[in-house]
Design an enzyme around this catalytic site. Structure first.
Site, short mmCIF file in Angstrom:
data_model
loop_
_atom_site.label_atom_id
_atom_site.label_comp_id
_atom_site.label_asym_id
_atom_site.label_seq_id
_atom_site.Cartn_x
_atom_site.Cartn_y
_atom_site.Cartn_z
CG HIS A 129 -1.74 1.18 1.46
ND1 HIS A 129 -3.11 1.16 1.38
CD2 HIS A 129 -1.40 2.46 1.76
CE1 HIS A 129 -3.57 2.38 1.63
NE2 HIS A 129 -2.56 3.19 1.87
CD GLU A 130 1.89 3.82 3.59
OE1 GLU A 130 2.32 4.86 3.03
OE2 GLU A 130 0.77 3.77 4.12
CG HIS A 173 0.43 6.14 -0.76
ND1 HIS A 173 -0.68 6.73 -1.34
CD2 HIS A 173 -0.03 5.52 0.35
CE1 HIS A 173 -1.75 6.45 -0.60
NE2 HIS A 173 -1.38 5.72 0.43
ZN LIG Z 1 -2.38 5.22 2.24
#
Ligand SMILES: [Zn+2]
Length: 395
Positions: free
Chosen positions: A66-67, A70
């Site tokens: 998830h990170e 980003h």
């Molecule tokens: Zn996030």
């Protein structure tokens, strides 16, 4: 959030863990073990615990995915990524610059939840295809897959709640930014939405706690409290940014730093300069020019018995090794440098000549007195004054 343990790099991005993460990893493993035991009583203890451990590790990997989403989108848009830190409530990607436009902001924000949802949905479907995870007996691998599917879907959806600091809040900010053209206004709205959402969380958590949900209720309230801190922090930062528009380092620096001759012993420095004046800002002069900076921090690092025999110039921080700013540097930029480098003071230097010292507490103090003066200058019928002229140095 500084990480305590560095795990290494993935795609060139540094991954670290904050100490608080271990508490959560431990709790997750425990509650998973309890869950797996109830899924199928026939599993051996070894099966239960290894399934719980593997799931916790894979959960950690999916948080990282998830990170990374980003961070990689940010990097693809030429924004420097400092690293990813995992902590008790999830992960943070430290991106050193703000997105230059609404579209970039939107893409960076949406990448994380999208990754979680895609990961979660595919694991959930695979678990469904392999067995019947919500009914009857199953193998550990199906149970792991099913749980990871559910948790990643939950993670993706939770993060899409529309309030800063959650990803949904950033998406909201990007959309408002795109609609209004004003990044400041968009940030303000997303931060306000975040505060409202956080208060709802706190209320819900307390309500649940008193209606018998016990620790789960407290946990929800705690998450709400954390979100409230972050949303309010964002709001205050914006106010700060606003108050510092047009203010330069030279407007807020202190010019009354004392000068200490380099050969002065540390003992004399402490007795005659620090204790007598109560100041915290001292420049060390060598041959009539400023050669460095000395603070109580350097003094403390030196063993006490050596104080009478050590000249201050030996333990000072030499000027050429310090971060410095020019007098015309915007005060907000100076604050950002202090935050990034974890410094409390920055010498203001122009043309190899030290003009003064800018300190964090000085900037915040000056802002506070400006605000107080502005309030007392507000006369009836005259409306709000615009504050003091920013070029005026304040002490
Ligand atoms: Zn996030």
């Amino acid at each position: 959030m500084r990480s305590h343990i560095k795990l290494g790099r993935v795609f060139g991005i540094e991954i670290g863990i904050h100490a608080s993460w271990f508490i959560i990893a431990w709790l997750i493993t425990f509650s998973l073990a309890a869950r797996f035991r109830s899924v199928d009583p026939d599993w051996s203890a070894a099966q239960v615990w290894s399934a719980a451990l593997v799931t916790a590790i894979l959960f950690f990997v999916s948080l990282l995915a998830h990170e990374l989403a980003h961070s990689l989108v940010a990097r693809a848009h030429k924004l420097p990524v400092r690293g990813i830190t995992l902590f008790a409530l999830g992960g943070v990607s430290v991106i050193e610059k703000d997105a230059p436009d609404a579209k970039t902001e939107f893409l960076i924000a949406i990448a994380g939840p999208l990754t979680s949802v895609v990961l979660g949905a595919s694991m959930w479907w695979s678990a469904k295809a392999l067995g019947h995870p919500d009914t009857g007996p199953q193998t550990p691998s199906i149970a792991i897959l099913y749980w990871l599917g559910v948790i990643n879907l939950g993670l993706g959806l939770f993060n899409m709640l529309p309030g800063y600091p959650l990803d949904g809040g950033r998406v909201l900010r990007a959309v408002v930014w795109w609609l209004t053209g004003s990044m400041e206004r968009a940030t303000m709205i997303a931060a306000r939405a975040g505060q409202v959402m956080a208060v709802i969380f706190i209320g819900l958590g307390i309500y649940q706690f008193f209606s018998g949900a016990g620790l789960n209720g407290l946990w929800i309230a705690f998450i709400g409290w954390f979100l409230l801190q972050a949303a309010s922090g964002q709001y205050h930062e914006l106010e700060l940014r606003h108050a510092l528009v047009g203010v330069r380092a030279s407007d807020l620096m202190s010019r009354d730093c004392a000068l200490v001759p380099g050969p002065t012993s540390v003992q004399d420095f402490v007795d005659e300069f620090v204790l007598r004046t109560g100041r915290r800002c001292f420049f060390v002069t060598v041959q009539d020019s400023i050669a460095g900076l000395i603070t109580p921090h350097e003094v403390r690092a030196l063993e006490r018995s050596l104080w009478p025999f050590t000249p201050v110039q030996q333990i000072m921080k030499p000027l050429d090794q310090l971060h410095v700013v020019a007098p015309e540097t915007p005060a907000m930029e100076a604050l950002e440098i202090m935050a990034r480098e974890d410094l409390n003071q920055l010498p203001v230097v122009s043309d190899h000549h030290v003009e003064g010292m800018l300190s964090r507490s000085h900037i915040l103090g000056a802002l506070r007195s400006r605000r107080e003066l502005r309030d007392s200058l507000r006369l009836p019928g005259q409306g709000a004054t615009r504050g003091l002229p920013p070029k005026q140095p304040m002490r």
